[in-house]
Scaffold this active site. Structure first.
Site, PDB file in Angstrom:
ATOM      1  N   SER A 167       0.824  -1.219   0.000  1.00 30.23           N
ATOM      2  CA  SER A 167       0.000   0.000   0.000  1.00 30.23           C
ATOM      3  C   SER A 167       0.852   1.262   0.000  1.00 30.23           C
ATOM      4  CB  SER A 167      -0.905   0.004   1.238  1.00 30.23           C
ATOM      5  OG  SER A 167      -0.110  -0.031   2.426  1.00 30.23           O
ATOM      6  N   THR A 208      -0.603  -0.075  12.938  1.00 33.01           N
ATOM      7  CA  THR A 208      -0.995  -1.437  12.570  1.00 33.01           C
ATOM      8  C   THR A 208       0.162  -2.433  12.597  1.00 33.01           C
ATOM      9  OG1 THR A 208      -0.667  -0.939  10.215  1.00 33.01           O
ATOM     10  CG2 THR A 208      -2.891  -0.636  11.093  1.00 33.01           C
ATOM     11  N   ALA A 264       2.987  -2.500  10.678  1.00 30.51           N
ATOM     12  CA  ALA A 264       3.091  -2.849   9.265  1.00 30.51           C
ATOM     13  C   ALA A 264       4.387  -3.583   8.940  1.00 30.51           C
ATOM     14  CB  ALA A 264       2.984  -1.586   8.418  1.00 30.51           C
ATOM     15  N   ILE A 307      -1.141   9.201  16.546  1.00 27.07           N
ATOM     16  CA  ILE A 307       0.298   9.319  16.316  1.00 27.07           C
ATOM     17  C   ILE A 307       0.516  10.560  15.464  1.00 27.07           C
ATOM     18  CG2 ILE A 307       2.313   8.236  15.238  1.00 27.07           C
ATOM     19  CD1 ILE A 307       0.669   5.529  15.785  1.00 27.07           C
ATOM     20  N   TYR A 327       0.390 -15.267   2.305  1.00 25.99           N
ATOM     21  CA  TYR A 327      -0.620 -14.365   1.757  1.00 25.99           C
ATOM     22  C   TYR A 327      -1.573 -15.173   0.885  1.00 25.99           C
ATOM     23  CZ  TYR A 327      -1.781  -9.435   0.852  1.00 25.99           C
ATOM     24  OH  TYR A 327      -2.373  -8.195   0.833  1.00 25.99           O
TER      25      TYR A 327
END
EC number: 2.5.1.26
Length: 658
Positions: free
Chosen positions: A304, A316, A318, A374, A578
């Site tokens: 992304s 998250t 990442a 944040i 994935y």
């Protein structure tokens, strides 16, 4: 001035670099700090510039932000990689990515990606139409109908506390109550969310969108929300795939969408310590573009990257595709500043490691907007690598490919990125191959296929392919490459060419656009991920794909679903996996329910086979039903206790995680 900054170890990027002001010092909540610093002056001769923005700078940024709200500013924002306030002028309101980029059927009847943004743009894909017809039973003569545009009358009305609105206007922070702005920030990019945009509308959306331009603006917003007991849902790039941005349907308070996109600057770069201090709303592509101008990069490249932000990465936990060299976000972060209802959380220094009890960064990373906003982060940077090379390896089957990746991880010689596709994903990628313009190139491709399938005996319906990306010092890259290919050969792997590897990575940023095309032809599709120990990887992959097929058949799906996976990250003790799955929903009365039940069953299968709840997508509201099971009752209680202390009135009420 520039020489002085360099001598101090910090190089500000652009006109926005800040070195603090008297106003900053006057606001310092710790008046003894300056004295302490003077006493250890010798340790700060190479200190970093002050990060704080002055009050005047905040005002200037608000004025500039207001000016760029006009449509005429959109092309500049589009080119720079920053996210404009009016996202809908650049990005799709009911699908992925940029307005000018989508898959269509061209005049030749081939599928083609419009626009000019991507290497694949403007190229016909001669075999993709046949692939979707054969694999998913698609009839290209039958298209779905969906809303062509957003009708403001279909959206829930904005309900805003008038006293709050009065106080907000006093701050001069930009805001909007327009329906399109609110809807754009009411969702991420889960299939459910995009389907609702095309076919219906969300039950609840934000009542107002606010655009802070600096840390101090966020402090003001949070203070006002606490004063009037309002709900805040932070948003960065809006790429969430966990229902993380969806508004709770039963939330009766005014919901503020706090959009960090205008907090998008690199505040300083410290070349001595190889760190950069950035605002949380800067996108990955803009961060890399600006750093590259000075010869640096972060190396953090999630799929992304174009739209996701530093704040989103931190919130998250990442992961980027080149984590083998640069690390995941938890390895890159040196310092975080977050505004909470209790005040500001940040460490007092930026040392590389501390033994000061549990690391407060790990309360912030993965908090998914439940504790605060944040606003700034210090992250590690590296010189841009001098050399980059792609590669690929074909294996007789997926199992031997996994064994090879396991050995590469064991020897700790993984390239910057290594991805192993199962056979179905390889065929999917092959269907996305653009039309070959050269007869010679076409001949070579045929020769390679003949060599692998006929001469070497690989079954085209079983072979598995790994794509590789090496980068760094040229000599070391070439040595590294030889080591990896030597290991691959021991597991039956054959070098499959640099072009195949490069094409695999070039598809990274266009895959998400395919789902929008699929939705036009009665196909629902999604991706999800997990991580698992090495000894569980093969069984987990097989069992999850079989579970998806079984669930679809039991629920009346007429065509066999497309179910595929790849091993996309490797670690000493395991791997990230994935999955993609999709099915044709023609003839199904409630396709969304069937889809969600199938996805939930796949997650149950992952957990039953020793996989994690998530590797990097996060929990959000989509997966929170399994969180307590994943981290234990005591662990779940610890998270709740932190939430109750930091945010006792649930100001940050997106209801993710808990």
């Amino acid at each position: 001035m520039a020489e002085a900054a360099a001598a101090a170890g910090g190089t500000g990027l652009g006109a926005g670099a800040s070195y603090g002001s008297a106003a900053d010092r006057d606001r310092d909540p710790d008046p003894d700090r300056a004295g302490r610093r003077l006493r250890v002056l010798s340790g700060h001769l190479l200190g970093r510039p002050r990060e704080a923005l002055s009050t005047n700078e905040c005002k200037a940024r608000r004025a500039a932000s207001a000016a760029t709200a006009a449509p005429t500013a959109t092309p500049a924002a589009q080119e720079s990689g920053t996210i404009p306030k009016k996202r809908q002028e650049v990005m799709k309101w009911n699908g992925w990515g940029y307005n000018d980029s989508k898959f269509i059927f061209n005049k030749k009847g081939q599928i083609e990606l419009t626009g000019k943004r991507y290497p694949l743009s403007g190229m016909g894909l001669p075999t993709f139409k046949e692939w979707i017809q054969n694999t998913l039973g698609v009839n290209v003569e039958h298209k779905t109908t969906s809303k062509a545009s957003l009708n403001p009358s279909d959206t829930p009305p904005s309900v805003v506390n008038e006293d709050f609105l009065h106080d907000l206007k006093e701050t001069n922070i930009s805001y909007s109550q327009e329906a399109d702005d609110r809807v754009f920030r009411a969702h991420g990019h889960c299939l459910h969310e995009i389907f609702l945009l095309r076919e219906g509308m969300f039950e609840r959306i934000p009542d107002i969108v606010l655009w802070p331009t600096c840390h101090d603006d966020v402090v003001k917003i949070v203070n006002l929300a606490c004063k009037y007991n309002l709900c805040i849902i932070p948003i960065g790039g809006g790429t969430s795939v966990s229902y993380g941005l969806m508004c709770p349907a039963d939330e009766t308070r005014t919901i503020i969408s706090l959009d960090t996109s205008q907090m998008n600057r690199i505040l300083w770069v410290d070349e001595n310590n190889l760190t950069a201090h950035v605002e949380a709303g800067i996108t990955g592509q803009e961060l890399e573009r600006q750093l590259k101008e000075s010869g640096y990069c972060t190396g953090h490249e999630p799929d992304s990257l174009e739209f996701s932000t530093v704040g989103g990465w931190v919130s998250t936990r990442a992961s980027g595709m080149k984590k083998n060299i640069y690390g995941n976000i938890e390895d890159l972060v040196v310092h975080i500043k977050m505004v909470t209802p209790r005040g500001i959380i940040e460490k007092s220094c930026q040392g590389p490691r501390m033994s000061t009890g549990p690391d407060i960064h790990h309360f912030i990373m993965g908090s998914e907007g439940t504790l605060g906003v944040i606003t700034e982060a210090t992250i590690k940077i590296r010189p841009v690598p001098e050399y980059q090379k792609y590669g690929s390896v074909a294996f007789p089957n997926f199992e031997q490919g996994v064994a090879c990746l396991r050995e590469i991880a064991k020897q700790r010689c993984a390239p910057a990125s290594i991805r192993l596709m199962d056979n179905k994903q390889f065929q999917f990628g092959h269907a996305l191959k653009p039309q070959v313009s050269s007869i010679f190139t076409s001949f070579l491709d045929g020769l390679k296929k003949f060599y692998i399938t006929k001469f070497k005996g690989f079954d085209p319906n079983q072979l598995s392919v790994a794509t590789l990306l090496f980068e760094g010092d040229r000599e070391k890259v070439l040595q590294h490459e030889k080591q990896v290919y030597d290991i691959a050969a021991k597991f039956g792997g054959l070098a499959a060419g640099e072009d195949n590897g490069q094409r695999g990575y070039l598809l990274t940023y266009v895959i998400a656009y395919i789902r929008d095309l699929a939705l036009e032809y009665y196909v629902l599709g999604e991706s999800f991920e997990t991580s698992a120990p090495w000894d569980r990887v093969v069984d987990l992959c097989r069992n999850v794909k079989e579970r998806i097929t079984r669930e679809c058949k039991e629920k009346g799906v007429q065509f066999a679903p497309f179910s595929t996976c790849r091993v996309t990250q490797t670690y000493d003790a395991g791997a990230c996996i994935y999955f993609y799955f999709a099915f044709n929903y023609r003839g199904i009365s409630d396709p969304l329910t069937v889809f969600e039940q199938t996805e939930a069953a796949a997650r149950e299968e992952i957990l039953a086979n020793g996989g994690s709840l998530s590797h990097h997508h996060g929990v959000g509201k989509l997966r929170k039903q399994w969180l307590k099971e994943s981290i234990s009752d005591v662990g779940f209680g610890m998270l709740k206790s932190v939430k109750e202390y930091v945010d006792p009135n649930n100001i940050f009420g997106n209801r993710n995680l808990l």
